[in-house]
Enzyme design. Sequence first.
Site, PDB file in Angstrom:
ATOM      1  N   GLY A  48       0.842  -1.191   0.000  1.00 57.09           N
ATOM      2  CA  GLY A  48       0.000   0.000   0.000  1.00 57.09           C
ATOM      3  C   GLY A  48       0.875   1.238   0.000  1.00 57.09           C
ATOM      4  N   GLN A  53       2.835  10.080   1.188  1.00 54.55           N
ATOM      5  CA  GLN A  53       4.140   9.409   1.271  1.00 54.55           C
ATOM      6  C   GLN A  53       5.038   9.759   0.093  1.00 54.55           C
ATOM      7  OE1 GLN A  53       2.318   5.308   2.153  1.00 54.55           O
ATOM      8  NE2 GLN A  53       4.288   5.262   3.225  1.00 54.55           N
ATOM      9  N   CYS A  90       5.853   0.246   7.442  1.00 57.46           N
ATOM     10  CA  CYS A  90       5.469   1.381   6.599  1.00 57.46           C
ATOM     11  C   CYS A  90       6.686   1.812   5.785  1.00 57.46           C
ATOM     12  CB  CYS A  90       4.994   2.528   7.491  1.00 57.46           C
ATOM     13  SG  CYS A  90       4.493   3.982   6.568  1.00 57.46           S
ATOM     14  N   LEU A  91       6.489   2.045   4.492  1.00 55.91           N
ATOM     15  CA  LEU A  91       7.625   2.421   3.635  1.00 55.91           C
ATOM     16  C   LEU A  91       8.259   3.742   4.075  1.00 55.91           C
ATOM     17  CD1 LEU A  91       6.313   1.449   0.060  1.00 55.91           C
ATOM     18  CD2 LEU A  91       7.954   0.204   1.479  1.00 55.91           C
ATOM     19  N   HIS A 132      -4.752   1.491   7.327  1.00 54.08           N
ATOM     20  CA  HIS A 132      -3.390   2.045   7.447  1.00 54.08           C
ATOM     21  C   HIS A 132      -3.225   3.233   6.480  1.00 54.08           C
ATOM     22  CE1 HIS A 132       1.196   1.367   7.664  1.00 54.08           C
ATOM     23  NE2 HIS A 132       1.043   2.238   6.684  1.00 54.08           N
ATOM     24  N   GLU A 133      -3.657   3.037   5.230  1.00 53.25           N
ATOM     25  CA  GLU A 133      -3.484   4.104   4.226  1.00 53.25           C
ATOM     26  C   GLU A 133      -4.409   5.286   4.510  1.00 53.25           C
ATOM     27  OE1 GLU A 133      -0.878   3.778   2.600  1.00 53.25           O
ATOM     28  OE2 GLU A 133      -0.629   1.626   2.920  1.00 53.25           O
ATOM     29  N   HIS A 136      -2.807   7.506   6.879  1.00 53.71           N
ATOM     30  CA  HIS A 136      -1.833   8.401   6.234  1.00 53.71           C
ATOM     31  C   HIS A 136      -2.508   9.683   5.739  1.00 53.71           C
ATOM     32  CE1 HIS A 136       2.057   6.463   6.132  1.00 53.71           C
ATOM     33  NE2 HIS A 136       1.557   5.330   5.670  1.00 53.71           N
TER      34      HIS A 136
HETATM   35 NI    NI Z   1       2.457   3.415   5.667  1.00 51.64          NI
END
Ligand code: NI
Length: 167
Positions: A48, A53, A90-91, A132-133, A136
């Site tokens: 995701g 991000q 998380c990236l 999760h997204e 963000h």
């Molecule tokens: Ni993330």
Amino acid sequence: MIVSSLKIRLYGDSCLRKKSIPVMETGTSERMLIKSMLATMYQHKGIGLAAPQVGINQRIFVADIGDGPIAVINPQIISKSGTGVLEEGCLSIPGVTVKIKRPQKIFIKYLDEQNRTIEKEHEGLMARVMLHETDHLNGKLIVDYASLTQKRKLKKHLKELEAMSKE
Ligand code: NI
């Protein structure tokens, strides 16, 4: 169409803490952004990726848990039920995982990249990714769910990421 890989913003970047704004209408530039976000997500082996991000504070995220890519615009979580606990990464926060309790099942409403309204139930991993997204898009990160003890342990690592995010 040129699909470019985007730079992933790291913990400490102010974009990650802003509340993103809704997309008025999805056109060529939004579709191009979605393609680039998917390419970036695959390149980093993520499941995701949310627009903040990559430095864009618009309510868009992409996901693929192995059954094909989806783009989600202006998501609204209509209802949630059940709970499950899973370790999430998380990236934007490499090297960190946090055990997070989240609803097991959600009913979500959003627009796809063709401006169609989608209303769908998701459970398990996809529900988790979507939550999760969506976090963000509201400036919320996995470390916010960490216990005080874990936050203390993460402090040094997060300081290092913060320094890197300013490079
Ligand atoms: Ni993330």
